[in-house]
Design a protein around this motif. Structure first.
Motif, PDB file in Angstrom:
ATOM      1  N   GLY A  78       0.600  -1.212   0.148  1.00  0.00           N
ATOM      2  CA  GLY A  78      -0.044  -0.028  -0.128  1.00  0.00           C
ATOM      3  C   GLY A  78       0.823   1.418   0.049  1.00  0.00           C
ATOM      4  O   GLY A  78       0.458   2.162  -0.734  1.00  0.00           O
TER       5      GLY A  78
ATOM      6  N   ALA B 209       0.341   3.238   6.428  1.00  0.00           N
ATOM      7  CA  ALA B 209       0.231   2.213   5.481  1.00  0.00           C
ATOM      8  C   ALA B 209       0.924   0.947   6.307  1.00  0.00           C
ATOM      9  O   ALA B 209       2.068   0.448   5.613  1.00  0.00           O
ATOM     10  CB  ALA B 209       0.546   2.533   4.036  1.00  0.00           C
TER      11      ALA B 209
ATOM     12  N   CYS C 241      -7.491 -12.658   7.076  1.00  0.00           N
ATOM     13  CA  CYS C 241      -6.907 -12.768   5.875  1.00  0.00           C
ATOM     14  C   CYS C 241      -7.029 -14.330   5.432  1.00  0.00           C
ATOM     15  O   CYS C 241      -6.243 -15.013   6.241  1.00  0.00           O
ATOM     16  CB  CYS C 241      -5.711 -12.147   5.765  1.00  0.00           C
ATOM     17  SG  CYS C 241      -4.817 -12.373   4.413  1.00  0.00           S
TER      18      CYS C 241
HETATM   19  C1  LIG Z   1       1.004 -15.057   2.274  1.00  0.00           C
HETATM   20  C2  LIG Z   1       0.213 -14.086   1.940  1.00  0.00           C
HETATM   21  C3  LIG Z   1      -0.249 -13.760   0.560  1.00  0.00           C
HETATM   22  C4  LIG Z   1      -0.983 -12.820   0.116  1.00  0.00           C
HETATM   23  N1  LIG Z   1      -1.614 -12.994  -1.250  1.00  0.00           N
HETATM   24  C5  LIG Z   1      -2.314 -11.713  -1.725  1.00  0.00           C
HETATM   25  C6  LIG Z   1      -2.854 -11.815  -3.182  1.00  0.00           C
HETATM   26  O1  LIG Z   1      -2.436 -12.618  -3.691  1.00  0.00           O
HETATM   27  N2  LIG Z   1      -3.535 -10.858  -3.322  1.00  0.00           N
HETATM   28  C7  LIG Z   1      -3.920  -9.840  -2.715  1.00  0.00           C
HETATM   29  O2  LIG Z   1      -4.658  -8.771  -2.944  1.00  0.00           O
HETATM   30  N3  LIG Z   1      -3.484  -9.862  -1.503  1.00  0.00           N
HETATM   31  C8  LIG Z   1      -2.681 -10.629  -0.981  1.00  0.00           C
HETATM   32  N4  LIG Z   1      -2.299 -10.707   0.455  1.00  0.00           N
HETATM   33  C9  LIG Z   1      -2.583  -9.537   1.333  1.00  0.00           C
HETATM   34  C10 LIG Z   1      -1.615  -8.567   0.847  1.00  0.00           C
HETATM   35  O3  LIG Z   1      -0.218  -9.062   1.272  1.00  0.00           O
HETATM   36  C11 LIG Z   1      -1.776  -7.481   1.705  1.00  0.00           C
HETATM   37  O4  LIG Z   1      -3.207  -7.198   1.487  1.00  0.00           O
HETATM   38  C12 LIG Z   1      -0.604  -6.307   1.424  1.00  0.00           C
HETATM   39  O5  LIG Z   1       0.988  -6.828   1.697  1.00  0.00           O
HETATM   40  C13 LIG Z   1      -0.905  -5.388   2.475  1.00  0.00           C
HETATM   41  O6  LIG Z   1      -0.431  -4.340   2.067  1.00  0.00           O
HETATM   42  P1  LIG Z   1      -0.030  -3.174   3.308  1.00  0.00           P
HETATM   43  O7  LIG Z   1       0.950  -2.045   2.538  1.00  0.00           O
HETATM   44  O8  LIG Z   1      -1.093  -2.774   3.931  1.00  0.00           O
HETATM   45  O9  LIG Z   1       0.771  -3.868   4.482  1.00  0.00           O
HETATM   46  P2  LIG Z   1       2.268  -4.647   4.198  1.00  0.00           P
HETATM   47  O10 LIG Z   1       2.522  -5.022   2.635  1.00  0.00           O
HETATM   48  O11 LIG Z   1       2.486  -5.596   5.130  1.00  0.00           O
HETATM   49  O12 LIG Z   1       3.296  -3.488   4.341  1.00  0.00           O
HETATM   50  C14 LIG Z   1       3.360  -2.718   5.621  1.00  0.00           C
HETATM   51  C15 LIG Z   1       4.808  -1.945   5.677  1.00  0.00           C
HETATM   52  O13 LIG Z   1       4.908  -1.218   6.777  1.00  0.00           O
HETATM   53  C16 LIG Z   1       6.105  -1.192   7.387  1.00  0.00           C
HETATM   54  N5  LIG Z   1       6.004  -0.957   8.802  1.00  0.00           N
HETATM   55  C17 LIG Z   1       5.570  -1.616   9.812  1.00  0.00           C
HETATM   56  N6  LIG Z   1       5.405  -1.138  10.887  1.00  0.00           N
HETATM   57  C18 LIG Z   1       6.259   0.129  10.559  1.00  0.00           C
HETATM   58  C19 LIG Z   1       6.755   1.128  11.461  1.00  0.00           C
HETATM   59  N7  LIG Z   1       6.485   1.308  13.056  1.00  0.00           N
HETATM   60  N8  LIG Z   1       7.314   2.164  10.888  1.00  0.00           N
HETATM   61  C20 LIG Z   1       7.406   2.254   9.602  1.00  0.00           C
HETATM   62  N9  LIG Z   1       7.054   1.191   8.860  1.00  0.00           N
HETATM   63  C21 LIG Z   1       6.514   0.207   9.274  1.00  0.00           C
HETATM   64  C22 LIG Z   1       6.684  -2.871   7.283  1.00  0.00           C
HETATM   65  O14 LIG Z   1       7.832  -2.966   7.304  1.00  0.00           O
HETATM   66  C23 LIG Z   1       6.056  -3.020   5.663  1.00  0.00           C
HETATM   67  O15 LIG Z   1       6.855  -2.751   4.861  1.00  0.00           O
HETATM   68  C24 LIG Z   1      -1.283 -11.849   0.854  1.00  0.00           C
HETATM   69  C25 LIG Z   1      -1.001 -11.936   2.065  1.00  0.00           C
HETATM   70  C26 LIG Z   1      -0.305 -12.825   2.719  1.00  0.00           C
HETATM   71  C27 LIG Z   1       0.197 -12.839   3.901  1.00  0.00           C
END
Ligand SMILES: Cc1cc2nc3c(=O)[nH]c(=O)nc-3n(C[C@H](O)[C@H](O)[C@H](O)COP(=O)(O)OP(=O)(O)OC[C@H]3O[C@@H](n4cnc5c(N)ncnc54)[C@H](O)[C@@H]3O)c2cc1C
Length: 393
Positions: free
Chosen positions: A18, A110, A165
């Protein structure tokens, strides 16, 4: 670092799926009119959906990660890799883990999920089960899987109470089945899918289309048994203790499932750095947003991705509510309604849009994990392209 410049500063917390895309798109939209700063834990982007492939060695770690430092620099985005320690929404500032203070005009959260393994005794990669939620976990699980293949035993795979999830749990079950067949040991491995969902294919969304029929059929064809309405009580070395719950919330039975390899998705909660702000977060630390992804209490804070507070879908009537609260262990929906001060429905419709988008991607991608998958997880442009057809041997 006070924002003394003329330009407004937009800070994006988290550079996952995200946050990275948000930073690119915000920078493209604001150009030189505002400064964009990203704060992440570490300098690397991991493509989370490919983690399960790392466990079975269909991908290397290097193939699913990319260093962001030069990319952000090229785009004129400031980048801190030390992570945020705390946010101070009333003072418009973020304290980084180095104790540096970063002031913002707008904040985009995010930060994804914190993985709540600690809510179940013996659960998670520090104890007896594996995880594919982070690439470090997936890599560690790979060694365990290799040892397991040399000495095959039962597998328990699924998602525990409080999980939101579910797709990756099904995906991983199918991947394991496929890989074990390739390695010619599948016949030595009884597999059980354990899930807190009320039925197979619910996916936290009361199913979509015929996900119930599709997934039941898929699990049946692959000789994977299942237990739904499951609450994992505790995990010991090689043994999962599961309570199965009736629709009225009473106990239906208990199961003790031996395993040689187990991966169950955990419940999520908001990361520590953003938790505990009245009006900003719900009691699980998820960020409350309206239909514009904006927090109603702090209108200069936005959130996207897994860190956003979402309402459960598909529970109806008292029995289902009780069942949901027993199996999921938190009154998530009530909290959302209370905390949004009557804006629950708005938040819900927004969330439903978000989820339906995700689910469309899921449905495209879900069956692509089997042997003859045509799905491509493309890091270029950080987009996932899923051409779907049902995999098989
Ligand atoms: C095994 C698996 C498979 C998946 N497959 C799919 C799929 O095929 N299709 C789909 O749509 N979704 C899928 N998902 C869901 C998808 O991965 C998530 O929806 C997506 O990664 C979420 O994005 P995000 O940016 O919210 O969080 P994340 O991608 O987890 O990113 C969060 C970021 O925030 C950072 N962070 C955390 N704490 C802090 C802090 N205190 N300060 C600064 N940075 C911080 C982390 O280091 C990370 O880089 C899957 C999930 C898993 C676990």
């Amino acid at each position: 670092m006070a924002n003394t410049g003329q330009k407004p500063r937009i800070v994006v917390l988290g550079a996952g799926l995200g946050g990275t895309i948000a930073a690119f798109e915000i920078k493209e939209a604001v150009g030189n009119k505002a400064d964009v700063t990203v704060v992440n834990k570490g300098d690397t982007f991991h493509f989370v959906p490919s983690n399960p492939w790392v466990t079975v060695k269909w991908r290397t770690r290097e193939a699913i990660e990319v260093n962001l430092t030069h990319i952000f620099r090229r785009k004129g985005i400031e980048f801190f890799t030390c992570g945020a320690k705390a946010i101070h929404p009333k003072d418009n500032k973020v304290t980084l883990s180095t104790e540096m203070e970063l002031f913002y005009d707008y904040l985009v959260i995010a930060t994804g999920p914190e993985l709540a393994f600690d809510e179940i005794e013996g659960f998670g990669p520090e104890h007896f089960t594996q995880s594919v939620c982070h690439v470090d976990h997936a890599l560690a699980a790979s060694d365990v899987f290799e040892a397991f293949v040399r000495d095959p035993k039962p597998i328990v795979v699924g998602a525990v109470q409080g999980a939101s999830c579910f797709g990756p749990a099904y995906e991983f079950a199918l991947i394991l089945d496929t890989e074990l067949r390739k390695r010619k040991v599948r016949d030595k491995v009884p597999m059980t899918f354990v899930t807190s969902e009320p039925y197979v294919g619910h996916l936290g969304l009361d199913g979509v289309g015929d996900t119930k029929g599709l997934l039941e059929s898929e699990l049946r064809q692959r000789h994977i048994k299942w237990i739904t309405n499951a609450r994992v009580e505790k995990v010991e070395a090689g043994l999962v203790h599961v309570e199965e719950v009736n629709e009225d919330g009473s106990t239906k039975g208990h199961h003790q499932l031996p395993f040689g390899f187990s991966m169950m998705l955990p419940a999520f909660r908001g990361v520590e750095a953003v938790r505990g702000h009245e009006g900003l977060t719900n009691p699980r630390g998820f960020i409350l947003v309206d239909k514009h992804q904006r927090n109603p209490t702090y209108p200069n804070i936005f959130a996207l991705g897994v860190c956003v507070a979402i309402a459960p879908t598909g529970a109806c009537g008292c029995a289902q509510d009780r069942l949901h609260d027993r199996v999921h262990g938190h009154g998530h929906r009530a909290q959302l309604q209370t905390n949004t001060g009557g804006q629950g429905p708005d938040a819900r419709s927004d969330v439903e849009c978000h989820l339906s988008g995700r689910l469309r991607r899921w449905r495209r991608g879900l069956f692509c994990s089997a042997a003859d998958s045509t799905a491509q997880h493309q890091l270029v442009g950080i987009r996932q392209v899923g051409a779907s057809r049902q995999g098989g041997l």
